[in-house]
Design a protein around this motif. Structure first.
Motif, PDB file in Angstrom:
ATOM      1  N   LEU A   1       0.848  -1.194   0.000  1.00  0.00           N
ATOM      2  CA  LEU A   1       0.000   0.000   0.000  1.00  0.00           C
ATOM      3  C   LEU A   1       0.882   1.242   0.000  1.00  0.00           C
ATOM      4  N   ASP A   2       0.711   2.059  -1.035  1.00  0.00           N
ATOM      5  CA  ASP A   2       1.506   3.291  -1.131  1.00  0.00           C
ATOM      6  C   ASP A   2       0.622   4.451  -0.678  1.00  0.00           C
ATOM      7  N   GLU A   3       0.903   5.004   0.469  1.00  0.00           N
ATOM      8  CA  GLU A   3       0.137   6.109   1.059  1.00  0.00           C
ATOM      9  C   GLU A   3      -1.367   5.807   1.042  1.00  0.00           C
ATOM     10  N   PRO A   4      -1.806   4.803   1.807  1.00  0.00           N
ATOM     11  CA  PRO A   4      -3.218   4.381   1.678  1.00  0.00           C
ATOM     12  C   PRO A   4      -4.244   5.376   2.191  1.00  0.00           C
ATOM     13  N   THR A   5      -3.839   6.312   3.062  1.00  0.00           N
ATOM     14  CA  THR A   5      -4.854   7.222   3.621  1.00  0.00           C
ATOM     15  C   THR A   5      -4.646   8.676   3.206  1.00  0.00           C
ATOM     16  N   THR A   6      -3.712   8.903   2.296  1.00  0.00           N
ATOM     17  CA  THR A   6      -3.460  10.282   1.859  1.00  0.00           C
ATOM     18  C   THR A   6      -4.705  10.855   1.173  1.00  0.00           C
ATOM     19  N   GLY A   7      -5.081  12.040   1.575  1.00  0.00           N
ATOM     20  CA  GLY A   7      -6.208  12.732   0.938  1.00  0.00           C
ATOM     21  C   GLY A   7      -7.560  12.315   1.486  1.00  0.00           C
ATOM     22  N   LEU A   8      -7.593  11.408   2.450  1.00  0.00           N
ATOM     23  CA  LEU A   8      -8.889  10.979   2.997  1.00  0.00           C
ATOM     24  C   LEU A   8      -9.204  11.781   4.251  1.00  0.00           C
ATOM     25  N   ASP A   9     -10.533  11.957   4.548  1.00  0.00           N
ATOM     26  CA  ASP A   9     -10.843  12.667   5.785  1.00  0.00           C
ATOM     27  C   ASP A   9     -10.564  11.740   6.975  1.00  0.00           C
ATOM     28  N   VAL A  10     -10.517  12.331   8.148  1.00  0.00           N
ATOM     29  CA  VAL A  10     -10.037  11.612   9.339  1.00  0.00           C
ATOM     30  C   VAL A  10     -10.813  10.322   9.591  1.00  0.00           C
ATOM     31  N   LEU A  11     -12.144  10.403   9.461  1.00  0.00           N
ATOM     32  CA  LEU A  11     -12.959   9.225   9.781  1.00  0.00           C
ATOM     33  C   LEU A  11     -12.778   8.105   8.766  1.00  0.00           C
ATOM     34  N   VAL A  12     -12.707   8.502   7.495  1.00  0.00           N
ATOM     35  CA  VAL A  12     -12.502   7.481   6.444  1.00  0.00           C
ATOM     36  C   VAL A  12     -11.124   6.852   6.608  1.00  0.00           C
ATOM     37  N   ALA A  13     -10.122   7.691   6.921  1.00  0.00           N
ATOM     38  CA  ALA A  13      -8.758   7.175   7.099  1.00  0.00           C
ATOM     39  C   ALA A  13      -8.729   6.182   8.259  1.00  0.00           C
ATOM     40  N   ARG A  14      -9.477   6.490   9.320  1.00  0.00           N
ATOM     41  CA  ARG A  14      -9.537   5.589  10.480  1.00  0.00           C
ATOM     42  C   ARG A  14     -10.142   4.246  10.061  1.00  0.00           C
ATOM     43  N   ARG A  15     -11.190   4.345   9.238  1.00  0.00           N
ATOM     44  CA  ARG A  15     -11.863   3.130   8.786  1.00  0.00           C
ATOM     45  C   ARG A  15     -10.920   2.270   7.921  1.00  0.00           C
ATOM     46  N   VAL A  16     -10.166   2.948   7.065  1.00  0.00           N
ATOM     47  CA  VAL A  16      -9.216   2.235   6.206  1.00  0.00           C
ATOM     48  C   VAL A  16      -8.158   1.549   7.073  1.00  0.00           C
ATOM     49  N   ARG A  17      -7.698   2.257   8.116  1.00  0.00           N
ATOM     50  CA  ARG A  17      -6.675   1.665   9.005  1.00  0.00           C
ATOM     51  C   ARG A  17      -7.223   0.430   9.723  1.00  0.00           C
ATOM     52  N   GLN A  18      -8.502   0.532  10.143  1.00  0.00           N
ATOM     53  CA  GLN A  18      -9.116  -0.629  10.809  1.00  0.00           C
ATOM     54  C   GLN A  18      -9.148  -1.834   9.865  1.00  0.00           C
ATOM     55  N   THR A  19      -9.478  -1.550   8.604  1.00  0.00           N
ATOM     56  CA  THR A  19      -9.539  -2.649   7.623  1.00  0.00           C
ATOM     57  C   THR A  19      -8.157  -3.256   7.399  1.00  0.00           C
ATOM     58  N   ILE A  20      -7.135  -2.386   7.331  1.00  0.00           N
ATOM     59  CA  ILE A  20      -5.777  -2.888   7.128  1.00  0.00           C
ATOM     60  C   ILE A  20      -5.385  -3.817   8.282  1.00  0.00           C
TER      61      ILE A  20
END
Lengths: 435, 286
Positions: free
Chosen positions: B187-206
């Motif tokens: 994953l190359d910068e998986p949360t760049t440009g995402l809002d805080v809540l979406v980025a949190r959700r992506v991190r949980q999935t990872i």
């Protein structure tokens, strides 16, 4: 350590299918695809609407020499029918059939042999000899109409005597005349050359922009990297794009044929039948004459040439699209490419290539795309396939392979995702010398 | 063996779907081995200077560095997009330079930028990539359903991609990387440009995905690296400065109320450089 790493099979076909699916998601791309069949249909409609003015434009009549060795009511009825064909001028010949043939100075000869009337009366097969000169396409068009009228005459004759019975009564022996040891005239060769030019225009040119866009959009939308990250070789991605281009050409070919048939039906119904007493155009006779005129070998050569030209133009489009930075640049190149092809075709049409030396002619025929048209033209004039046509065919195949090879090599370039023309060119040249 | 491995991956996918927090890995075996990799571009820029490290099976490994440090170059070498000038890499025993297609068949890659066909729906995008990944035709509908379930985008499957928000696109992109049941997720910068809540959700999935596969993340988000990664490698100007667990780095370098970001900034010398620059600028102004 265990692994299950495999390359994906049929990836070129999967990619081509995806391109076709994407094509139908955009109205603009569907319009580009359908523009040529629409143009062909439009040409048919314009022809029907302006049919009257065409008829008045026949200036030079076709001179028909009549040699009647069996004068009777039958022959005069037939001649009256022939005379009804617009733009023809029937004259009684003062010379014999052999003298006219030897002089080569005729356009069409209609010859009724001495046994013609007897054969018709005996209800055996009578033959009227129609010989046309290959100097002009107008002569064989007129000769075909004479043959149709003879068939019409026979039908009337048979129906009058034996309603409901069909048998051989009056036949036309259509003979193509050309000067010994030579092909057709340059004027006629130029006329016939319009056919491949139109085919290139209507079938090969339209998909260029669609093919080019298909690669540049991938680069712009960053999906090219996604494609290159799949377990498929870059060669198969290039082949997938070429396959997509070939499928587009096939699709356009089918649509153009349908539009052409629609045109034929329109023209047959509103022009030919109305000016020909309800008789349709004899397509079989027309095809026979065409094959007879230019020879089956040249027709086959021409069809193969179109397939090669199509493959080459598609491959060239893929190659150029790899070099184009964005859609704007792709559109620019795809508009320049046809201009380039047509300007060279223009030269072929209006410069006396036949007068060039063999060396110059050979060089012209090995040029990509247009070389095959030059070879086709020279073959028409020389009356058959010669060494020059074979050299040209081989050269075109070599060009096509080279272009595909270059495109595949270019796709392997490290800069392919973030390229500038200079960067790709440098890497490309480097990769040739490195390996 | 292939059958067993493939089915173990399928099993792991189902573990994720059903939120069963079971780790099936025997951690420790290195699956990515980078050995003295050097990359010099044609213009003479040395992007990587003989770097070496390894990533173990089942771990989340982070590559931390500022922009231009060499993260993307290294990822491109691992994902077969670039060839190294010297040195070697091994991905699950395969050499990316010699067997690129086979390497690509066992990795799932999330590039930095969105790469979805905008005119397709998510389903069409996923179906196409599944085909390209060589997923058997009869398995494609279920595979698409599974990965969308993992990324929680099932209800938007038939929406056109150009109508989706950035967060949804990113989740669709991650779903896409899972289609081939990869052994290693890059994953190359998986949360760049995402809002805080979406980025949190992506991190949980990872985190959930790490139960099923090895994950390699390149990021410049230090908090994210601290939260997610089992180990991190710190890269600066094409050189690996340190490879360790985030906690070990904190224990070694953190003083006072320093957070992980401060520790990494210290290690990379970012603040020092910035202070020197500011001082130089101030002198210039005077």
């Amino acid at each position: 350590m265990s692994r299950n790493a495999e390359k994906t099979k049929n990836s070129s076909w999967i990619l081509a299918k995806k391109e076709l699916k994407l094509l139908f998601k955009s109205k603009r791309r569907i319009f580009i695809l359908g523009i040529t069949p629409l143009m062909i249909l439009l040409i048919g409609v314009i022809a029907v609407v302006s049919a009257g003015s065409f008829a008045n434009n026949q200036t030079q009549p076709v001179n028909v020499w009549v040699i009647n060795d069996s004068p009777s009511n039958y022959t005069s009825s037939l001649l009256t029918l022939y005379d009804s064909v617009e733009g023809t001028h029937l004259m009684n010949a003062s010379q014999s059939y052999d003298q006219l043939i030897n002089s080569s100075n005729f356009q069409i000869i209609v010859y009724f042999p001495s046994n013609f009337t007897t054969e018709v009366q005996n209800k055996t097969a009578a033959v009227v000899e129609i010989t046309y000169n290959t100097n002009s396409s107008r002569y064989y068009n007129t000769a075909i109409q004479f043959r149709q009228l003879t068939a019409y005459f026979e039908q009337q004759l048979v129906q009058a005597d034996n309603p409901g019975v069909v048998f051989n009564r009056v036949n036309t022996n259509l003979t193509r005349y050309e000067k010994p040891n030579s092909g057709i005239s340059e004027e006629l060769a130029n006329t016939i050359l319009i056919i491949p030019v139109y085919i290139v225009f209507f079938i090969v040119i339209p998909p260029i922009s669609l093919i080019m866009i298909s690669v540049t959009i991938e680069r712009e939308e960053k999906t090219l990297e996604t494609l290159f990250l799949q377990p498929v070789s870059r060669n198969s991605i290039i082949m997938g794009k070429i396959l997509y281009g070939m499928l587009l050409i096939l699709g356009i070919l089918v649509m153009d044929i349908i539009a052409g048939v629609a045109d034929y039906l329109l023209i047959n119904r509103f022009i030919i039948q109305q000016s020909n007493g309800g008789q349709s155009l004899d397509i079989n006779a027309l095809m026979d004459t065409f094959f007879d005129l230019i020879g089956v070998d040249l027709v086959v050569y021409f069809l193969l040439s179109v397939a090669i030209i199509a493959t080459m133009v598609v491959s060239l489009s893929v190659l150029l699209s790899l070099l184009a930075k964005d859609e704007r640049e792709a559109n620019l190149i795809s508009s320049i490419l046809p201009l380039l092809i047509f300007s060279i075709i223009f030269v072929v049409q209006f410069v006396d290539i036949n007068a060039f030396s063999n060396v110059v002619q050979t060089i012209l025929t090995i040029l990509p795309v247009i070389g095959i048209l030059v070879a086709f033209y020279l073959s028409l004039i020389s009356g058959g396939l010669g060494t020059i046509a074979i050299i040209s065919g081989v050269a075109q195949v070599v060009w096509t392979i080279l272009i595909i090879f270059f495109a595949a090599r270019l796709s392997e370039s490290e800069s392919i995702l973030e390229l500038t023309m200079e960067k790709v060119w440098r890497e490309f040249i480097g990769s040739i010398f490195r390996r | 063996m292939n059958f067993i491995t493939k089915n173990r991956l399928k099993l792991n996918i189902y573990i994720i779907i059903n939120n069963l927090h079971v780790n099936t890995f025997d951690m420790a075996e290195p699956v990515v081995v980078i050995d003295k990799i050097q990359k010099i571009y044609d213009n003479g820029l040395e992007a990587l200077k003989s770097i070496s490290f390894s990533v173990n099976e089942g771990e989340i490994f982070g590559l931390i560095g500022v922009n231009g440090a060499g993260k993307t170059t290294l990822i491109r070498i691992i994902t077969t997009m670039l060839n190294a000038t010297s040195g070697s890499a091994s991905i699950w025993g395969l050499d990316p330079a010699k067997e690129p297609e086979r390497v690509r068949s066992i990795i799932g890659v999330l590039p930095q930028e969105t790469g979805l066909y905008e005119e397709f729906s998510i389903r069409e995008n996923l179906q196409f990539i599944a085909e390209m990944q060589g997923v058997p035709k009869e398995d494609i509908p279920n595979r698409v359903k599974d990965v969308c379930h993992i990324m929680d985008i099932t209800d938007r499957l038939d929406d056109r991609t150009d109508q989706l928000s950035g967060g949804l696109k990113q989740r669709a992109m991650i779903a896409r990387t899972l289609l081939g049941l990869p052994r290693i997720l890059i994953l190359d910068e998986p949360t760049t440009g995402l809002d805080v809540l979406v980025a949190r959700r992506v991190r949980q999935t990872i985190k959930k995905l790490s139960k099923a596969m090895t994950i390699f993340i390149a990021t410049h988000n230090m908090a994210e690296a601290f939260d997610l990664c089992d180990r991190v490698a710190i890269i600066k100007d094409g050189t690996i400065l340190r490879v360790d667990t985030p906690q070990a780095l904190m224990d070694e370098y953190a003083t006072g109320d320093m957070v992980f970001e401060d520790v990494i900034a210290d290690l990379l010398g970012i603040d020092q450089d910035r202070e020197i620059n500011i001082s130089a600028m101030m002198e210039g102004l005077q």
